[in-house]
Write a protein that holds these residues in place. Structure first.
Motif, PDB file in Angstrom:
ATOM      1  N   CYS A 271       1.371  -1.199   0.351  1.00 27.70           N
ATOM      2  CA  CYS A 271       0.227  -0.029  -0.020  1.00 27.70           C
ATOM      3  C   CYS A 271       0.569   1.655   0.012  1.00 27.70           C
ATOM      4  N   ALA A 272       0.744   2.135  -0.516  1.00 27.61           N
ATOM      5  CA  ALA A 272       1.204   3.425  -0.645  1.00 27.61           C
ATOM      6  C   ALA A 272       0.848   4.074   0.537  1.00 27.61           C
ATOM      7  N   PRO A 273       2.156   5.025   1.072  1.00 28.04           N
ATOM      8  CA  PRO A 273       1.940   5.485   2.381  1.00 28.04           C
ATOM      9  C   PRO A 273       0.720   6.423   2.865  1.00 28.04           C
ATOM     10  N   GLY A 274       0.236   6.966   3.647  1.00 25.04           N
ATOM     11  CA  GLY A 274      -0.897   6.645   4.267  1.00 25.04           C
ATOM     12  C   GLY A 274      -2.169   6.285   3.954  1.00 25.04           C
ATOM     13  N   ARG A 275      -2.154   5.710   2.486  1.00 26.40           N
ATOM     14  CA  ARG A 275      -2.858   4.243   2.833  1.00 26.40           C
ATOM     15  C   ARG A 275      -3.728   3.596   3.857  1.00 26.40           C
ATOM     16  N   VAL A 276      -4.956   2.710   4.248  1.00 25.58           N
ATOM     17  CA  VAL A 276      -5.272   2.327   5.090  1.00 25.58           C
ATOM     18  C   VAL A 276      -5.172   0.488   4.218  1.00 25.58           C
ATOM     19  N   PRO A 277      -4.604  -0.026   4.416  1.00 27.26           N
ATOM     20  CA  PRO A 277      -4.586  -1.651   3.481  1.00 27.26           C
ATOM     21  C   PRO A 277      -5.895  -2.041   3.233  1.00 27.26           C
TER      22      PRO A 277
END
Length: 602
Positions: A271-277
């Protein structure tokens, strides 16, 4: 036990703990042979026993055989640090002399640790043998240790252990019993062991009924990401909690003998930084990575004969997904299927931990039948996810492994049922052959080319293609530029493979000229990309914080040397290519220049 003198370090806190814990020592667990010992010798020996025994888990102490006696000997070979014979633990007298000087040594002096290690090692053998090889015969421990199962049903386990790098002591690879003894030394005496070999630490802690608590470890699982072509390298600390899913990534086969059944890989949906899995992480393609067993970074094809004879290394790379997509869909013109595996969060973390261990320690050999990409991927799944070890998944082909994963409900191939949706969601990456054919159709219509498709066009020599280029209009030239660039990329990969196989392989010429030796050094300087342990051979297991800093700095220095020599040595590389291959490369470059001039001067 017969091995070199071990090396290591001692933590002052553990030393103090050893002294204050002596009162809890069960005196009957290990007797002392008083023969030829002075009063001072006896006192020092008792102090050693009282220091070491409290460090052992209760289950271990209670499991030692009755009547076990420690004896100092003068007749052990110089290279032997200890032996277990019957009910006797034999240690060389020189270790007693070292132990008697412990109060005059620094708290972290390695020579005192050597004495502790020798006794712990033999007590580990005593426990294991008394319990009928309860640890060294454990199938799960042998998986973790590196005596991996063979893909061939009747072959059992491989006798060869290829976990050769970043080991605390090469003697651990002698046989499983020695692996257990060496690792129990570090389990007991090294507070970093749980960070460096976390899976083994948990295994031992569970066996002995201990809480698996460890010291604070450096964050994430370390992987070296390097691109020799771009002259760039970085150390990625992969956080398993950021990995939403793991897919079985299959590069579809082609007509090449070594690629007919495809290529097995594992895709990490990070997952990209900041995105909730969650499911939306599948759109974060720039952050996705691929675990791929191969000989060299960038090599998507290998020689058939050398693959049959094990002349290639087999090492685990962590590669950007976009690089893998380009290699297979744009250069090899092979589609990629990305099939989700049904793994929970704990299993994903366990699999990634195993992958990190392989990345830093494993140096296998590629064999077309018995140890190819499918076999290596199966072993990673088998060893990294205990649940899957009980499944019959072994296969010698990538497509065969996928079918077994599907039949057992581990892989969800239903994501490919809707082709358009599969492409949109990134479950399928189609080969660019259709796009190339469309571009070629533009050129064919404009120039009345006799070839039927892009493949036939690219199969021509650069000189044959060059004859048509001056006749192309702007639109046609733009189409031919894409095709000629694809031809150049494919030729560069073929030539790089040729150079590495010919000049770095086992059959490299013995009488290499000085210039060629420089080329070998230049090519060898990129070896850390496929074997990151070269950047820091000291230490063992997963690199920790200070080691990661040194690894990053060493990679930076090596890349600086590569950049400094790059231009001159690239010319040297071309000089050592076969004349026909060199002509092909120069012909493609000339074609690209012709098209470029046409596009710049309409």
């Amino acid at each position: 036990m017969q091995r070199r003198r071990p090396r290591g370090r001692r933590i002052a806190a553990l030393l103090l703990w050893g002294w204050f814990g002596a009162a809890a020592t069960p005196a009957a667990a290990l007797g002392i042979d008083p023969g030829r010992l002075s009063a001072d010798d006896l006192a020092a020996t008792q102090a050693l026993v009282d220091d070491v025994l409290p460090r052992l888990p209760t289950t271990w102490r209670d499991g030692l055989p009755a009547g076990l006696v420690l004896q100092w000997r003068d007749d052990l070979p110089a290279h032997v640090a200890g032996r277990r014979v019957g009910d006797r633990v034999l240690l060389p007298r020189r270790l007693l002399e070292t132990w008697k000087t412990r109060d005059s040594l620094a708290p972290d002096d390695a020579s005192v640790l050597v004495v502790r290690q020798a006794l712990v090692h033999e007590l580990a053998h005593s426990y294991d043998r008394a319990r009928r090889n309860i640890l060294s015969g454990d199938p799960r421990l042998r998986d973790l240790a590196g005596w991996q199962r063979s893909v061939l049903p009747l072959a059992g386990r491989r006798s060869r252990n290829d976990f050769v790098a970043r080991t605390p002591d090469p003697y651990e690879r002698e046989r499983p019993a020695e692996f257990v003894a060496v690792n129990l030394e570090h389990f007991v005496l090294d507070p970093d062991y749980g960070c460096r070999r976390p899976a083994l630490h948990r295994h031992f802690a569970t066996h002995f009924g201990m809480p698996p608590a460890v010291e604070a470890c450096a964050p994430g699982l370390p992987f070296l990401e390097a691109d020799a072509d771009a002259s760039d390298a970085s150390l990625l600390a992969l956080d398993p909690s950021r990995v939403y899913a793991i897919d079985y990534l299959l590069a579809e086969g082609n007509t090449q003998a070594m690629s007919r059944w495809g290529h097995s890989m594992l895709r990490l949906v990070i997952c990209a930084p900041g995105r909730v899995p969650g499911p939306d992480c599948r759109f974060d393609l720039a952050h996705h990575r691929v675990l791929s067993f191969r000989a060299f970074v960038g090599d998507v094809q290998i020689s058939g004969w050398r693959g049959l004879t094990g002349s290639y290394p087999s090492r685990l790379f962590l590669l950007p997904l976009d690089q893998v997509i380009e290699e297979y869909t744009r250069v090899e013109l092979r589609g990629l299927r990305s099939i989700p595996l049904r793994l929970d969060d704990v299993e994903i973390a366990s699999l990634l931990e195993r992958a990190a261990q392989l990345h830093w320690s494993y140096d296998g050999r590629y064999y077309f039948i018995s140890n190819n990409c499918a076999v290596e991927t199966w072993k990673l799944l088998h060893d990294g996810v205990p649940r899957l070890a009980g499944e019959s998944l072994a296969s010698i082909t990538p497509t065969g492994l996928l079918k077994k994963l599907e039949r057992r409900g581990i892989a969800d191939a239903g994501v490919l049922d809707d082709a358009d949706e599969a492409r949109r969601l990134g479950y399928y990456f189609e080969p660019l052959s259709a796009r190339y054919d469309a571009l070629f159709a533009v050129a064919r219509e404009s120039l009345a080319l006799p070839q039927q498709d892009a493949q036939a066009w690219l199969a021509l020599s650069p000189i044959e293609r060059a004859a048509w280029l001056p006749k192309a209009d702007l639109r046609t030239s733009a189409a031919l530029l894409v095709l000629e660039t694809a031809a150049q990329r494919r030729q560069q990969l073929l030539l790089r493979d040729h150079l590495k196989r010919h000049y770095l392989g086992r059959d490299a010429p013995a009488d290499i000229a000085p210039a060629l030796q420089a080329l070998r050094a230049w090519l060898g300087d990129t070896g850390f990309i496929s074997r990151p342990s070269e950047l820091l051979p000291q230490g063992y297991g997963l690199p920790q914080a200070a080691e990661r800093e040194r690894i990053t700095e060493e990679a930076r220095l090596r890349l600086a040397r590569l950049r400094e020599q790059d231009g001159r040595l690239r010319e040297e590389l071309e000089r050592w290519l076969p004349a026909d291959q060199r002509d092909v490369l120069h012909g493609i470059e000339a074609n690209l220049e012709t098209i470029g001039v046409r596009l710049r001067n309409p």
